[in-house]
Design a protein around this motif. Structure first.
Motif, PDB file in Angstrom:
ATOM      1  N   GLU A 212       0.854  -1.197   0.000  1.00  0.00           N
ATOM      2  CA  GLU A 212       0.000   0.000   0.000  1.00  0.00           C
ATOM      3  C   GLU A 212       0.883   1.237   0.000  1.00  0.00           C
ATOM      4  O   GLU A 212       2.000   1.216   0.515  1.00  0.00           O
ATOM      5  CB  GLU A 212      -0.895  -0.003   1.242  1.00  0.00           C
ATOM      6  CG  GLU A 212      -1.764  -1.255   1.309  1.00  0.00           C
ATOM      7  CD  GLU A 212      -3.086  -1.000   2.003  1.00  0.00           C
ATOM      8  OE1 GLU A 212      -3.158  -0.062   2.823  1.00  0.00           O
ATOM      9  OE2 GLU A 212      -4.041  -1.749   1.708  1.00  0.00           O
ATOM     10  N   THR A 213       0.371   2.264  -0.574  1.00  0.00           N
ATOM     11  CA  THR A 213       1.139   3.518  -0.610  1.00  0.00           C
ATOM     12  C   THR A 213       0.305   4.640  -0.025  1.00  0.00           C
ATOM     13  O   THR A 213      -0.930   4.581   0.014  1.00  0.00           O
ATOM     14  CB  THR A 213       1.541   3.898  -2.053  1.00  0.00           C
ATOM     15  OG1 THR A 213       0.342   4.057  -2.821  1.00  0.00           O
ATOM     16  CG2 THR A 213       2.410   2.826  -2.689  1.00  0.00           C
ATOM     17  N   ALA A 214       0.994   5.673   0.429  1.00  0.00           N
ATOM     18  CA  ALA A 214       0.334   6.837   1.040  1.00  0.00           C
ATOM     19  C   ALA A 214       1.361   7.958   1.011  1.00  0.00           C
ATOM     20  O   ALA A 214       2.562   7.708   0.816  1.00  0.00           O
ATOM     21  CB  ALA A 214      -0.072   6.521   2.478  1.00  0.00           C
ATOM     22  N   PRO A 215       0.929   9.189   1.178  1.00  0.00           N
ATOM     23  CA  PRO A 215       1.911  10.268   1.264  1.00  0.00           C
ATOM     24  C   PRO A 215       2.807  10.077   2.491  1.00  0.00           C
ATOM     25  O   PRO A 215       2.365   9.518   3.503  1.00  0.00           O
ATOM     26  CB  PRO A 215       1.046  11.532   1.421  1.00  0.00           C
ATOM     27  CG  PRO A 215      -0.334  11.133   1.008  1.00  0.00           C
ATOM     28  CD  PRO A 215      -0.459   9.676   1.277  1.00  0.00           C
ATOM     29  N   VAL A 216       4.041  10.502   2.401  1.00  0.00           N
ATOM     30  CA  VAL A 216       4.936  10.428   3.554  1.00  0.00           C
ATOM     31  C   VAL A 216       4.369  11.286   4.675  1.00  0.00           C
ATOM     32  O   VAL A 216       4.023  12.451   4.440  1.00  0.00           O
ATOM     33  CB  VAL A 216       6.360  10.892   3.162  1.00  0.00           C
ATOM     34  CG1 VAL A 216       7.239  11.013   4.395  1.00  0.00           C
ATOM     35  CG2 VAL A 216       6.966   9.932   2.148  1.00  0.00           C
ATOM     36  N   PRO A 217       4.228  10.742   5.863  1.00  0.00           N
ATOM     37  CA  PRO A 217       3.629  11.524   6.959  1.00  0.00           C
ATOM     38  C   PRO A 217       4.582  12.598   7.470  1.00  0.00           C
ATOM     39  O   PRO A 217       5.790  12.522   7.281  1.00  0.00           O
ATOM     40  CB  PRO A 217       3.363  10.467   8.033  1.00  0.00           C
ATOM     41  CG  PRO A 217       4.331   9.369   7.754  1.00  0.00           C
ATOM     42  CD  PRO A 217       4.593   9.375   6.265  1.00  0.00           C
TER      43      PRO A 217
ATOM     44  N   THR B 141       7.750  -1.121   6.403  1.00  0.00           N
ATOM     45  CA  THR B 141       7.359   0.178   5.876  1.00  0.00           C
ATOM     46  C   THR B 141       8.594   0.975   5.455  1.00  0.00           C
ATOM     47  O   THR B 141       9.680   0.775   5.999  1.00  0.00           O
ATOM     48  CB  THR B 141       6.557   0.965   6.938  1.00  0.00           C
ATOM     49  OG1 THR B 141       6.119   2.190   6.389  1.00  0.00           O
ATOM     50  CG2 THR B 141       7.383   1.258   8.187  1.00  0.00           C
ATOM     51  N   SER B 142       8.389   1.863   4.507  1.00  0.00           N
ATOM     52  CA  SER B 142       9.513   2.682   4.048  1.00  0.00           C
ATOM     53  C   SER B 142       9.748   3.888   4.952  1.00  0.00           C
ATOM     54  O   SER B 142      10.843   4.434   4.987  1.00  0.00           O
ATOM     55  CB  SER B 142       9.241   3.158   2.613  1.00  0.00           C
ATOM     56  OG  SER B 142       8.137   4.047   2.606  1.00  0.00           O
ATOM     57  N   HIS B 143       8.709   4.352   5.630  1.00  0.00           N
ATOM     58  CA  HIS B 143       8.807   5.530   6.489  1.00  0.00           C
ATOM     59  C   HIS B 143       7.947   5.303   7.729  1.00  0.00           C
ATOM     60  O   HIS B 143       6.944   4.591   7.662  1.00  0.00           O
ATOM     61  CB  HIS B 143       8.292   6.795   5.781  1.00  0.00           C
ATOM     62  CG  HIS B 143       9.086   7.207   4.577  1.00  0.00           C
ATOM     63  ND1 HIS B 143       8.939   6.584   3.357  1.00  0.00           N
ATOM     64  CD2 HIS B 143      10.036   8.173   4.415  1.00  0.00           C
ATOM     65  CE1 HIS B 143       9.766   7.156   2.487  1.00  0.00           C
ATOM     66  NE2 HIS B 143      10.433   8.119   3.095  1.00  0.00           N
ATOM     67  N   ALA B 144       8.323   5.969   8.785  1.00  0.00           N
ATOM     68  CA  ALA B 144       7.481   5.916   9.978  1.00  0.00           C
ATOM     69  C   ALA B 144       7.689   7.177  10.793  1.00  0.00           C
ATOM     70  O   ALA B 144       8.795   7.733  10.831  1.00  0.00           O
ATOM     71  CB  ALA B 144       7.833   4.691  10.828  1.00  0.00           C
TER      72      ALA B 144
END
Lengths: 344, 344
Positions: free
Chosen positions: B26-31, B100-103
């Protein structure tokens, strides 16, 4: 009679539950002690579940009794003749003399019994090997602590009844499991268990639900004497970091374990996910702590804080039937055989 | 790419072995980090066997991953934006950010990684949770001692390979068990095992005979990572007072335990008669000893006394396939996913 030594020999290796024909009474002249030996006349013989294992021809923690050999066991005996400087006529001793009316001994492994501590038969029960076993299992293996919950199976047996009482004195919540309403009532009313569940006629799931009700905080220590359905009932109730003191598995003796389909993988999984410790122990490894045990428990006995109960069979000849019955749960308390009365 | 966060979600609960369709990218904008938070960009993701358990909807030592939730896991990551006073941009951290790629993190459970100790990926392997697990299992649970014999299953895995080497350095006789000739050769030639047996194509009895040959003094410690036939092979070889450190049972994951008929009663009997201690452990309980572990093992790494090996999958999208392969023994050494390169 006084001139005859009687002993019970292993006549045949049992297939499953032992039968009377697996034992044989033999007689011989009473032996004479040589220099450095004494002659002991058995007063009490202890019958214990571990003896079933010795009847099989398989390696265990001790070698099996040979066919024709005297059944092994611990006795309380009176020294009736002595050429040993350390043992005087009239002294009461405890030793692994076997199922026999008389024995000659050089004193190895024999300990003196102090009649001031209690009736001498207690040296085979609450103040002897079963009592010490209860103490070690509770304190050193189970590491029971104040405020925790313990389940004790075979709760009214020689080991279980002291384990229950010592746990109660320690401030633990104590749940007994025993066979039959009478034993369960005794466990609650006399041993001070908070609850005692009857395993008879209950499958593991039913028994588990009943134990769960009596142990709302879960189970921290399981004092394991029986295996089988009781183990299956307790395992799912074990708390994280719980301890299982594996002391016996009478429900799986006489080859019954071989027929039990209870699988290992879910047990192994519980050991991992709940970080349980399952540890077997044999009292013979713990000789070093016996004085500490006696120092702690003998005063409790004298002060009436500890109860004990004996099932007594009369006469050495009655030992096989009493042993067979004990394996089926027919005893109520420590199973003894009164072999002879003390002299004088 | 830099503006997109990618994560792997649990799409379906696996029946048996996981399949690629049980996962979903799944993808989403970087928080954006809020005040008191920082944004971490994952460099390395660790794949570990315990994750299989989190995919099932059953209670374990941790709650399951919810359907649609991000798969759990530990990462090494770079702080790329920070409104947290304790974490500066450019710092390398390790935390349970998931697949995940970012957190975004408030810092709870996050630790700083010191690049001077070794390549930062080792914070997920030999100097991270698997390494600490090996150290605790060997020292605190197994209580391995100089001169004793240890068997380590999954000997070339992330945990097993350090357990073998630390045991060797301790002066133990080390017997590995691994899957395939290449892994076994590595265990002997690079990890210093005295012997390593291939469990592939061998039934429990055959494997047991081979281990017995390599362990003429019997087995004092079994570092248990797999269960199943390897456990059945090692158990009869355990010495009196032996210890089993139950760390994992990958051979029984994915529901395979349910089909394994391995019975409990003979195992319980061995625990009793040999006075064994079987103890499960989970590394999260042992945070207190992590500094001691690092202090002992990090210098060994720097001095080249300890080897480690990594299986690297490239890109977050490769994580499901790498995970599925690892559960079948397809990895060789610590399984990692390289999610991104460090900046600059």
């Amino acid at each position: 009679m006084a001139d005859e030594m009687r002993r019970i020999a292993l006549a045949a290796r049992p297939q499953g539950a032992p039968r009377p024909t697996d034992f044989r009474l033999e007689t011989a002249p009473v032996p004479e002690p040589a220099e450095g030996e004494f002659l002991a006349r058995t007063l009490w013989l202890s019958l214990d579940p571990y003896m079933r294992g010795r009847m099989d021809d398989v390696a265990s923690y001790a070698p099996p009794v040979p066919l024709g050999g005297t059944m092994e066991g611990e006795c309380v005996a009176e020294v009736v003749a002595s050429r040993h400087p350390g043992f005087a006529v009239g002294e009461i001793v405890a030793g692994r003399f076997g199922w026999t009316s008389h024995a000659v001994s050089g004193g190895a492994g024999v300990r003196r019994v102090d009649p001031a501590l209690g009736p001498v038969s207690t040296a085979l029960g609450v103040l002897g090997m079963p009592g010490h076993t209860a103490w070690v299992g509770l304190n050193e293996i189970g590491e029971g602590r104040n405020g925790e919950t313990i389940v004790v199976s075979a709760a009214t047996g020689a080991v279980g009844s002291l384990a229950c009482q010592l746990a109660r004195i320690k401030g633990m919540r104590v749940i007994g499991v025993a066979g039959g309403a009478e034993k369960c009532a005794y466990a609650v009313e006399k041993l001070g268990c908070d609850a005692c569940l009857d395993h008879r006629g209950a499958d593991a799931a039913t028994l588990s639900a009943r134990i769960a009700e009596a142990a709302p905080q879960g189970v921290d220590v399981y004092f394991e004497n029986v295996g089988a359905a009781t183990l299956a009932a307790v395992l799912p109730l074990m708390n994280v970091h719980g301890r299982i003191a594996v002391c016996g598995m009478i429900g799986w003796y006489s080859g019954r374990g071989a027929a039990d389909p209870m699988p290992l993988p879910p047990v192994w999984r519980l050991i991992l996910t709940r970080r349980l410790r399952a540890q077997g122990f044999i009292i013979f490894d713990h000789e070093a702590s016996r004085p500490i045990f006696l120092q702690e428990v003998a005063p409790m006995l004298r002060e009436g804080r500890i109860r004990w109960r004996e099932s007594v069979a009369e006469g050495l000849e009655a030992a096989p039937e009493a042993f067979i019955s004990m394996l089926e749960g027919g005893n109520f308390g420590k199973q003894l055989v009164r072999v002879a009365a003390p002299s004088a």
